[in-house]
Design a protein around this motif. Structure first.
Motif, mmCIF file in Angstrom:
data_model
loop_
_atom_site.group_PDB
_atom_site.id
_atom_site.type_symbol
_atom_site.label_atom_id
_atom_site.label_comp_id
_atom_site.label_asym_id
_atom_site.label_seq_id
_atom_site.Cartn_x
_atom_site.Cartn_y
_atom_site.Cartn_z
ATOM 1 N N VAL A 179 -4.014 -0.636 -11.105
ATOM 2 C CA VAL A 179 -4.538 -1.995 -10.915
ATOM 3 C C VAL A 179 -3.463 -3.037 -11.255
ATOM 4 O O VAL A 179 -3.325 -4.048 -10.555
ATOM 5 N N TRP A 222 -14.826 -5.951 -8.603
ATOM 6 C CA TRP A 222 -15.964 -6.602 -7.962
ATOM 7 C C TRP A 222 -16.870 -5.587 -7.269
ATOM 8 O O TRP A 222 -18.044 -5.865 -7.028
ATOM 9 N N MET A 247 -14.340 6.152 -16.283
ATOM 10 C CA MET A 247 -13.876 7.516 -15.999
ATOM 11 C C MET A 247 -14.727 8.566 -16.690
ATOM 12 O O MET A 247 -14.780 9.710 -16.243
ATOM 13 N N ARG A 276 -11.460 5.052 -9.639
ATOM 14 C CA ARG A 276 -10.312 4.204 -9.344
ATOM 15 C C ARG A 276 -10.762 2.931 -8.615
ATOM 16 O O ARG A 276 -10.279 1.839 -8.905
ATOM 17 N N MET A 311 -1.637 11.928 -4.962
ATOM 18 C CA MET A 311 -1.277 12.391 -6.307
ATOM 19 C C MET A 311 -1.500 13.881 -6.446
ATOM 20 O O MET A 311 -0.749 14.581 -7.095
ATOM 21 N N PRO A 321 2.469 11.379 -10.827
ATOM 22 C CA PRO A 321 1.057 11.759 -10.889
ATOM 23 C C PRO A 321 0.460 11.653 -12.291
ATOM 24 O O PRO A 321 -0.744 11.449 -12.427
ATOM 25 N N HIS A 323 0.837 -1.209 0.000
ATOM 26 C CA HIS A 323 0.000 0.000 0.000
ATOM 27 C C HIS A 323 0.868 1.254 0.000
ATOM 28 O O HIS A 323 0.623 2.190 -0.778
ATOM 29 N N THR A 360 -6.994 7.869 -0.655
ATOM 30 C CA THR A 360 -5.637 8.222 -0.226
ATOM 31 C C THR A 360 -4.703 8.371 -1.428
ATOM 32 O O THR A 360 -3.919 9.328 -1.498
ATOM 33 N N VAL A 361 -4.777 7.433 -2.386
ATOM 34 C CA VAL A 361 -3.928 7.519 -3.591
ATOM 35 C C VAL A 361 -4.237 8.812 -4.358
ATOM 36 O O VAL A 361 -3.314 9.531 -4.769
ATOM 37 N N ALA A 376 2.165 6.916 -6.655
ATOM 38 C CA ALA A 376 1.167 7.919 -7.033
ATOM 39 C C ALA A 376 1.737 9.324 -6.874
ATOM 40 O O ALA A 376 1.539 10.196 -7.727
ATOM 41 N N ILE A 377 2.455 9.548 -5.777
ATOM 42 C CA ILE A 377 3.045 10.864 -5.515
ATOM 43 C C ILE A 377 4.118 11.185 -6.552
ATOM 44 O O ILE A 377 4.196 12.304 -7.065
ATOM 45 N N PRO A 414 -5.297 4.786 -13.482
ATOM 46 C CA PRO A 414 -5.992 3.638 -12.884
ATOM 47 C C PRO A 414 -5.533 2.291 -13.469
ATOM 48 O O PRO A 414 -5.439 1.303 -12.745
ATOM 49 N N PRO A 457 -11.913 0.992 -18.302
ATOM 50 C CA PRO A 457 -11.489 2.165 -17.520
ATOM 51 C C PRO A 457 -11.957 3.484 -18.139
ATOM 52 O O PRO A 457 -12.445 4.358 -17.437
ATOM 53 N N ILE A 468 -12.201 0.473 -11.007
ATOM 54 C CA ILE A 468 -11.198 -0.088 -11.926
ATOM 55 C C ILE A 468 -10.241 -1.024 -11.182
ATOM 56 O O ILE A 468 -9.923 -2.111 -11.662
ATOM 57 N N VAL A 469 -9.754 -0.590 -10.019
ATOM 58 C CA VAL A 469 -8.755 -1.364 -9.273
ATOM 59 C C VAL A 469 -9.388 -2.578 -8.589
ATOM 60 O O VAL A 469 -8.760 -3.616 -8.444
ATOM 61 N N ASP A 480 -8.463 3.522 0.553
ATOM 62 C CA ASP A 480 -7.138 3.435 -0.062
ATOM 63 C C ASP A 480 -7.117 4.191 -1.393
ATOM 64 O O ASP A 480 -6.133 4.863 -1.714
ATOM 65 N N GLN A 507 -5.073 8.688 7.134
ATOM 66 C CA GLN A 507 -5.475 7.284 7.126
ATOM 67 C C GLN A 507 -6.182 6.913 8.428
ATOM 68 O O GLN A 507 -7.109 6.099 8.418
ATOM 69 N N ARG A 556 -12.705 0.085 3.308
ATOM 70 C CA ARG A 556 -11.237 0.117 3.343
ATOM 71 C C ARG A 556 -10.687 0.304 1.931
ATOM 72 O O ARG A 556 -9.783 1.097 1.696
#
Lengths: 143, 148
Positions: free
Chosen positions: A125, B38, B56, B31, B117, A116, A105, B112-113, A112-113, A121, B52, B34-35, B109, B133, B105
């Protein structure tokens, strides 16, 4: 959830951009892991300095990232390719495999940072799947 | 009761003040779909989620992203009693929407991503990440509270 051909191509292209900054990325990911998930510090009680960017964190970040680079090179058979690393983690380091998810994680957050524009996506994935597959291969010898 | 340090409080409210719900919400929800595909099980009525690009560009995804992200405002304004503030929402997610709490959760996440960014390493420092978090984990816990 195995890696498709497209996933593997995505990962290899993205890794080419990541590789030159591997040490910085590994250092930042580890630093964040130790701050955000303090229970992970229990594995590093032998280090003098656990603060973000410290010398032991930097050195270890480099080590971890070279392991990830090795996994990229062995992406077509992670289980067999990472047997030695799995034995290391299972018998010597004895890291609880739950922590692989935690480090993964933090790697994703740092990627990502740092990227950018590239961490789309689709790349996200693919990398998430890859790191999960890596973690699974690393757990192979545990029991 | 959750204990927040002064540093955590200011990190959370500071970051929230800079976040555009209209920008980050759609990004985070797209995201997630896509990630963790399910999660699309909850959005059968949203139309085209087949790729994707489709996700989007989907206006229903964007609108719902804003709704969900906007829901965090209630938590920021009630940092000392998130559990109570979210009791109704928790019942709704359990009884009406039937959402597996692990999805909270997963979405956290993704949020957070997207935030990482947007704000980069000096704004989204390790300490800010920790506070953020922790905040999202408390929200997820409050949303799971009324499940039975």
């Amino acid at each position: 959830m195995s890696l498709t051909v497209k996933n593997k191509d995505t990962i290899k292209s993205f890794w080419a951009k990541v590789a030159p900054r591997a040490e910085e990325i590994g250092t930042d990911a580890l630093s964040r892991m130790l701050v955000v998930y303090p229970q992970t510090k229990t594995y590093f009680s032998h280090w003098k300095d656990l603060s973000p960017g410290s010398a032991p964190v930097r050195k270890h970040g480099k080590t971890v990232m070279s392991g990830v680079a090795e996994a990229v090179s062995k992406i077509d058979d992670l289980t067999n390719g990472l047997l030695t690393l799995s034995e290391l983690h299972a018998f010597q380091l004895r890291v609880d495999p739950a922590n692989f998810k935690i480090l993964s994680h933090n790697l994703l957050v740092v990627l990502a940072i740092q990227f950018p524009d590239d961490f789309t996506p689709e790349v996200h994935v693919a990398m998430d799947k890859f790191l999960s597959a890596l973690a699974l291969a690393l757990s192979e010898k545990y029991r | 009761m959750v204990e927040w340090t002064d540093a955590e409080r200011s990190a959370i409210t500071g970051l929230w003040g800079k976040i555009s719900v209209d920008e980050i919400g759609p990004q985070a929800l797209s995201r997630l779909l896509i990630v963790a595909p399910w999660t699309q099980r909850h959005f059968a009525s949203f139309g085209n989620l087949s790729s994707p690009a489709a996700i989007m560009g989907n206006p229903k995804v964007a609108a719902h992203g804003k709704t969900v992200m906007g829901g965090l405002d209630r938590a920021v304004k009630n940092l000392d009693n998130i559990k109570a503030a979210y009791a109704g929402l928790s019942v709704m997610h359990s009884e009406k929407l039937h959402v597996d709490p692990d999805n909270f959760r997963l979405l956290s996440d993704c949020i957070t991503v997207c935030v990482a960014m947007k704000f980069g390493p000096s704004c989204f420092s390790p300490d800010v990440q920790e506070a953020w978090q922790k905040f999202l984990a408390v929200v997820a816990s409050a949303l799971s509270r009324q499940y039975h």
